[in-house]
Design an enzyme around this catalytic site. Structure first.
Site, short mmCIF file in Angstrom:
data_model
loop_
_atom_site.label_atom_id
_atom_site.label_comp_id
_atom_site.label_asym_id
_atom_site.label_seq_id
_atom_site.Cartn_x
_atom_site.Cartn_y
_atom_site.Cartn_z
N LYS A 113 0.88 -1.13 0.03
CA LYS A 113 0.12 -0.02 0.02
C LYS A 113 0.87 1.24 -0.10
O LYS A 113 0.52 2.45 -0.51
CB LYS A 113 -1.07 0.06 1.03
CG LYS A 113 -1.84 -1.14 1.29
CD LYS A 113 -3.16 -1.02 0.51
CE LYS A 113 -4.11 -2.19 0.63
NZ LYS A 113 -3.78 -3.48 0.15
C1 LIG Z 1 -4.12 -4.59 -0.46
C2 LIG Z 1 -3.27 -5.87 -0.48
C3 LIG Z 1 -3.41 -6.65 -1.45
C4 LIG Z 1 -4.46 -6.98 -2.25
O1 LIG Z 1 -4.33 -5.76 -3.27
P1 LIG Z 1 -5.60 -5.28 -4.62
O2 LIG Z 1 -4.73 -4.23 -5.06
O3 LIG Z 1 -6.56 -4.92 -3.14
O4 LIG Z 1 -5.85 -6.16 -5.17
C5 LIG Z 1 -2.62 -7.87 -1.41
N1 LIG Z 1 -1.75 -7.91 -0.38
C6 LIG Z 1 -1.58 -7.19 0.43
C7 LIG Z 1 -0.39 -7.33 1.64
C8 LIG Z 1 -2.24 -6.03 0.45
O5 LIG Z 1 -1.91 -5.16 1.55
#
Ligand SMILES: *Cc1c(COP(=O)(O)O)cnc(C)c1O
Length: 497
Positions: A113
């Site tokens: 993120k």
């Molecule tokens: C948010 C997240 C995901 C999923 O990503 P998307 O863009 O929502 O598909 C996968 N792994 C982690 C560790 C995340 O924080």
């Protein structure tokens, strides 16, 4: 370039306008009105650039209303200043001839993120200045853990923006709570809600939907906005690392210019993998985008059958950031696959809202399958993969990454495809230390003592505990505010006074 809604005939906005608005008035998501196709030598020109300079070139294709100096300043603030613990920002680790791992977790909160939430606040703050918007923006976040901390780190001390994070008092891990209540910054508020995540989320939604309340806020000089992954400003930063990974593979002689690659992406809201789709449409030589889910396998079913059906049990898994039944960003894919058929997209989204499902036609499904392949892995398979990857490569993967790894190996077995795979790694193993330790050596799991588990994982992995987690051992608690779930509006009002 202009931005339009996936659902209707809303007026076209600039990138700055779309980033401030977040979501279109008709409920649709903003998409670019065309996808730029890059010249042959564009990717070659990235090879010897830093991540920051690669980012500037790619972002400039989409942020055409930002000046070069503005894009550059945003990128430097997001990815410069030692905010990431590695100069490459998003390194590709090569473990064997056909196994490469793109690590997206070297930012301040040790999860992917950060890649977007470090840049979005800069893009938004610059957008406010460019458009002459005088209101102060309040970013409201309800979090089950990770997004809240990443948003706090990204928005802290950013001009003309305040951030308020509500977390459920009984719904986040000890580590996640410590990360949030110790947050520094002159524009941040962190509040524990008496309730669960749904209570916090419902409270935030009610605040967004209360016209009277928003009018009062506006009169006081404030405007609400959100930092969740439907904002274009969170999607566009993610396109960069697909190009960057390819450039690195060419640089390291793992690929020749023009060779194809597959990306295997652990997927929840479909934001990460959709950025890979944009990269492919722009001309990056991608063969397949492989969508990996956990037991909440609504996307696997959709990409295999063309029916999206959220009417199913919700599973709490060891990869909680993918525990999602509505993948919002899929709407953008449907828009692009159908060549911009807004009427169709709107009808499907209405059906999803009313009946919890929709089915796309055979023509759509065929086009989707040209690009995507999908499968899923349960917690047992995921834990097994963490262990076998460690035994084979002495590499410690987190649970989300291991879901992708399991699906990557199955893809190879089922299809016989020998294209080079890049596994997209979305979290540091330290972030999900209990599940990772349980997979590697159950005797090292110490319920209730997170720091002992960090130490145990450090011994096994030989990798240093990330600074952001290590520093929690001696942190000062700065945020003690709590509220009843009915009182969230009052809290927002009191904080702006
Ligand atoms: C948010 C997240 C995901 C999923 O990503 P998307 O863009 O929502 O598909 C996968 N792994 C982690 C560790 C995340 O924080």
């Amino acid at each position: 370039m202009r931005y339009i809604s996936t659902r209707g005939n809303e007026k076209e906005l600039t990138a700055a306008g779309a980033i401030i608005a977040g979501i279109a008035d008709d409920g649709g998501l903003f998409v670019p009105n065309h996808i730029p196709v890059l010249e042959n030598n564009f990717i070659e020109s990235l090879i010897n650039l830093s991540y920051q300079n690669r980012a500037k070139k790619i972002l400039a294709e989409f942020l055409t209303d930002y000046t070069e100096a503005e894009v550059s300043a945003c990128v430097e603030r997001a990815y410069g200043n030692q905010k990431f613990d590695i100069d490459l920002i998003a390194p590709v680790v090569n473990l064997s001839e056909d196994t490469n791992v793109l690590e997206l977790w070297h930012g301040p909160t040790s999860a992917f993120k950060d890649m977007a939430l470090q840049l979005l606040p800069q893009l938004m703050s610059t957008a406010l200045k460019k458009t002459g918007e005088k209101a102060e923006i309040i970013i409201l976040v309800a979090t089950s853990g990770d997004t809240g901390k990443a948003a706090l780190e990204g928005f802290k001390d950013v001009d003309q923006i305040r951030i308020m994070v509500f977390y459920p008092q009984e719904g986040v891990s000890q580590m996640q709570r410590l990360q949030m209540v110790s947050q520094k910054g002159n524009n941040v508020s962190v509040i524990a809600v008496h309730g669960n995540f749904d209570d916090a989320q419902t409270g935030v939604k009610n605040i967004f939907n209360d016209e009277e309340f928003n009018k009062n806020l506006n009169e006081a000089g404030f405007q609400l906005s959100s930092a969740n992954s439907i904002n274009w400003g969170r999607l566009v930063p993610q396109i960069v690392y697909y190009f960057s990974a390819y450039a690195d593979l060419v640089k390291e002689n793992k690929l020749k210019m023009g060779d194809k690659v597959n990306f295997v992406v652990p997927t929840g809201n479909f934001g990460n993998i959709l950025a890979g789709y944009y990269a492919k449409r722009m001309g990056l030589p991608v063969h397949k985008l492989i969508c990996a889910s956990n037991a909440n396998n609504v996307l696997t079913d959709f990409l295999q059958t063309g029916t999206y059906n959220r009417n199913r049990a919700f599973h709490k898994t060891a990869s909680p950031s993918m525990d999602i039944l509505i993948s919002s960003n899929l709407e953008r894919l449907l828009f692009h696959i159908g060549g911009g058929d807004k009427v169709q997209v709107k009808a499907w989204m209405e059906s999803l809202n009313k009946n919890g499902e929709y089915t796309v036609g055979a023509d759509y499904l065929a086009k989707i399958k040209e690009v995507f392949w999908a499968d899923w892995a349960d917690d047992t398979k995921t834990a097994g993969k963490i262990k076998s990857v460690y035994e084979k490569h002495q590499y410690v993967a987190d649970t989300h990454t291991a879901v992708a790894w399991e699906v990557a190996d199955r893809y190879k077995k089922v299809t016989g495809d020998t294209t080079v795979n890049v596994i997209v790694s979305t979290a540091s193993p330290y972030k999900f230390n209990a599940s990772v330790l349980a997979a590697l050596d159950k005797s090292k799991v110490t319920e209730g003592n997170e720091f002992a588990m960090l130490d145990a994982l450090e011994k096994i992995s030989g990798m240093k505990v990330p600074e952001g987690l290590d520093s929690l051992r001696t942190i000062k608690i700065l945020h003690k505010q709590q509220c009843e779930k009915e009182d969230m509006k009052k809290v927002v009002m009191s904080l702006v006074k």
